[in-house]
Design an enzyme around this catalytic site. Structure first.
Site, PDB file in Angstrom:
ATOM      1  N   ASN A  11      30.354 -37.285  -9.291  1.00 54.80           N
ATOM      2  CA  ASN A  11      31.455 -37.322 -10.255  1.00 54.80           C
ATOM      3  C   ASN A  11      32.414 -38.468  -9.868  1.00 54.80           C
ATOM      4  OD1 ASN A  11      34.053 -36.831 -11.366  1.00 54.80           O
ATOM      5  ND2 ASN A  11      33.417 -34.765 -11.909  1.00 54.80           N
ATOM      6  N   HIS A  14      37.588 -39.664  -9.985  1.00 54.64           N
ATOM      7  CA  HIS A  14      38.745 -40.024  -9.158  1.00 54.64           C
ATOM      8  C   HIS A  14      38.778 -41.488  -8.737  1.00 54.64           C
ATOM      9  CE1 HIS A  14      40.217 -36.135  -9.717  1.00 54.64           C
ATOM     10  NE2 HIS A  14      39.136 -35.583  -9.203  1.00 54.64           N
ATOM     11  N   HIS A  47      34.291 -36.850 -16.602  1.00 55.11           N
ATOM     12  CA  HIS A  47      35.023 -35.910 -17.457  1.00 55.11           C
ATOM     13  C   HIS A  47      36.055 -36.702 -18.256  1.00 55.11           C
ATOM     14  CE1 HIS A  47      37.578 -31.918 -17.526  1.00 55.11           C
ATOM     15  NE2 HIS A  47      37.376 -32.410 -18.740  1.00 55.11           N
ATOM     16  N   ARG A  49      38.955 -36.314 -20.115  1.00 51.41           N
ATOM     17  CA  ARG A  49      39.935 -35.258 -20.404  1.00 51.41           C
ATOM     18  C   ARG A  49      40.720 -35.615 -21.652  1.00 51.41           C
ATOM     19  NH1 ARG A  49      40.849 -31.548 -15.802  1.00 51.41           N
ATOM     20  NH2 ARG A  49      42.447 -30.686 -17.128  1.00 51.41           N
ATOM     21  N   ARG A  53      43.648 -38.703 -18.318  1.00 53.04           N
ATOM     22  CA  ARG A  53      44.360 -38.995 -17.071  1.00 53.04           C
ATOM     23  C   ARG A  53      43.517 -39.802 -16.090  1.00 53.04           C
ATOM     24  NH1 ARG A  53      44.650 -32.996 -14.537  1.00 53.04           N
ATOM     25  NH2 ARG A  53      45.490 -32.585 -16.597  1.00 53.04           N
ATOM     26  N   GLU A  74      31.310 -34.471 -19.163  1.00 53.30           N
ATOM     27  CA  GLU A  74      32.064 -33.215 -19.168  1.00 53.30           C
ATOM     28  C   GLU A  74      33.097 -33.277 -20.266  1.00 53.30           C
ATOM     29  OE1 GLU A  74      33.815 -32.376 -15.424  1.00 53.30           O
ATOM     30  OE2 GLU A  74      31.908 -32.337 -14.393  1.00 53.30           O
ATOM     31  N   THR A 105      39.860 -28.660 -12.991  1.00 55.06           N
ATOM     32  CA  THR A 105      39.314 -27.554 -13.795  1.00 55.06           C
ATOM     33  C   THR A 105      39.322 -26.284 -12.943  1.00 55.06           C
ATOM     34  OG1 THR A 105      37.900 -29.227 -14.791  1.00 55.06           O
ATOM     35  CG2 THR A 105      37.399 -26.946 -15.314  1.00 55.06           C
ATOM     36  N   GLU A 155      26.394 -24.401 -15.250  1.00 57.56           N
ATOM     37  CA  GLU A 155      26.884 -24.914 -13.967  1.00 57.56           C
ATOM     38  C   GLU A 155      27.851 -23.870 -13.417  1.00 57.56           C
ATOM     39  OE1 GLU A 155      28.003 -29.019 -13.617  1.00 57.56           O
ATOM     40  OE2 GLU A 155      29.384 -28.574 -11.971  1.00 57.56           O
ATOM     41  N   HIS A 199      32.144 -28.010  -7.723  1.00 58.86           N
ATOM     42  CA  HIS A 199      33.603 -27.954  -7.642  1.00 58.86           C
ATOM     43  C   HIS A 199      34.048 -27.662  -6.216  1.00 58.86           C
ATOM     44  CE1 HIS A 199      37.395 -28.182  -9.867  1.00 58.86           C
ATOM     45  NE2 HIS A 199      37.837 -27.624  -8.764  1.00 58.86           N
TER      46      HIS A 199
HETATM   47  N1  PXP Z   1      31.490 -29.865 -11.998  1.00 56.17           N
HETATM   48  C1  PXP Z   1      32.422 -29.761 -12.971  1.00 56.17           C
HETATM   49  C2  PXP Z   1      32.025 -29.113 -14.253  1.00 56.17           C
HETATM   50  C3  PXP Z   1      33.710 -30.293 -12.787  1.00 56.17           C
HETATM   51  O1  PXP Z   1      34.627 -30.179 -13.763  1.00 56.17           O
HETATM   52  C4  PXP Z   1      34.008 -30.973 -11.593  1.00 56.17           C
HETATM   53  C5  PXP Z   1      35.330 -31.615 -11.383  1.00 56.17           C
HETATM   54  O2  PXP Z   1      36.339 -30.814 -11.666  1.00 56.17           O
HETATM   55  C6  PXP Z   1      33.018 -31.052 -10.609  1.00 56.17           C
HETATM   56  C7  PXP Z   1      31.767 -30.484 -10.838  1.00 56.17           C
HETATM   57  C8  PXP Z   1      33.252 -31.744  -9.309  1.00 56.17           C
HETATM   58  O3  PXP Z   1      34.253 -31.123  -8.586  1.00 56.17           O
HETATM   59  P1  PXP Z   1      34.873 -31.861  -7.327  1.00 56.17           P
HETATM   60  O4  PXP Z   1      35.503 -33.111  -7.844  1.00 56.17           O
HETATM   61  O5  PXP Z   1      35.854 -30.882  -6.792  1.00 56.17           O
HETATM   62  O6  PXP Z   1      33.734 -32.159  -6.386  1.00 56.17           O
END
Ligand code: PXP
Length: 257
Positions: A11, A14, A47, A49, A53, A74, A105, A155, A199
């Site tokens: 992901n 960030h 994602h 959003r 952001r 996402e 999330t 998921e 997550h």
């Molecule tokens: N899976 C989903 C559906 C998410 O929304 C996120 C980020 O919020 C992640 C995985 C990855 O989470 P993290 O950034 O905490 O590793």
């Protein structure tokens, strides 16, 4: 894929968070996606959003145009996001709950109570050839609802487990949360659902999750991007990949023994 393979979706949200702190184009999440691919990621997750952001509309367009790995888009269940998904046709769309004020999330979708709202989204995405996934808490009611909605993938939200793990990795809460994930992953397989999880996962908390044989994909972002500050994205992803593979192999070995 065999039952020992576990995909890693990276992901990149960030990277965009850091870029947006100053505006401009650096660091570019698309460059991070290319680097993730070179380091052994199996997919890219982003994602978009509603408040934009981190990831922007332009990022999604460039990811679709320039990366070869499958994109897991996402999205909240809104008309705007549906239209964007239908325009870009990513490999997969993971429907997530979204609250404006939340930092991230915070929990899974209530697929059970939200059946009526979610059904048209699942149907439209599926008709467009997009693999639908629902981000849910590890809970049997939610899994039954996902199956009733016709989603091929779920998921599991690992946030509660990861929080408990940080507090006390050997404590009863972490153990209970892990059992919830194990039970949910097994039920998902029994229901014929492909099961992903993610997550809050780190090098340490990922191990017992990666050992769950019926999980086929983990999506990890925040920790990897944070680690990249110290060791670079390439090293962070390679280390995560190695830890996941080792935990999966150990898990399979333990089940055979
Ligand atoms: N899976 C989903 C559906 C998410 O929304 C996120 C980020 O919020 C992640 C995985 C990855 O989470 P993290 O950034 O905490 O590793």
């Amino acid at each position: 894929m065999t039952d020992k393979d576990l995909r890693l979706g990276v992901n990149i949200d960030h990277v965009a968070t850091i870029r947006n702190a100053r505006g401009g184009g650096h660091p570019d999440p698309v460059r991070a996606a290319r680097q993730a691919a070179a380091a052994g990621a199996d997919g890219i997750t982003a994602h978009l959003r509603e408040d934009r952001r981190h990831i922007s509309d332009d990022d999604i367009q460039r990811l679709i145009q320039s990366i070869e790995l499958p994109l897991n888009f996402e999205m909240a269940a809104t008309q705007e996001m549906l239209q964007i998904a239908l325009r870009h046709r990513p490999h997969a769309a993971c429907i997530v709950p979204e609250k404006r004020q939340e930092v991230t999330t915070e929990g899974g979708l209530d697929a059970d109570r939200g059946r009526e709202v979610l059904k048209p989204y699942c149907d439209r995405l599926a008709e467009a050839g997009i693999r639908v996934s629902l981000f849910i808490d590890p809970d049997s009611r939610q899994l039954e609802a996902a199956r009733a909605l016709g989603a091929p993938v779920v998921e599991l939200h690992t946030g509660a487990y990861c929080e408990a793990f940080i507090e006390d990795m050997e404590g009863p809460r972490a153990r209970d949360e892990l059992v919830r994930i194990q039970d949910a992953a097994k039920l998902a397989a029994d229901l014929g659902l492909e099961c992903h999880a993610g997550h809050g996962l780190t090098y340490d908390s990922v191990k017992p999750v990666a050992a769950i044989a019926s999980l086929v994909e983990l999506n990890i972002g925040h920790f990897l991007i944070g680690e990249a500050i110290y060791v670079g994205l390439d090293s962070a992803i390679k280390r995560m990949r190695a830890i996941m593979d080792e935990a999966r192999a150990d898990g399979l070995g333990a089940r055979r023994a």
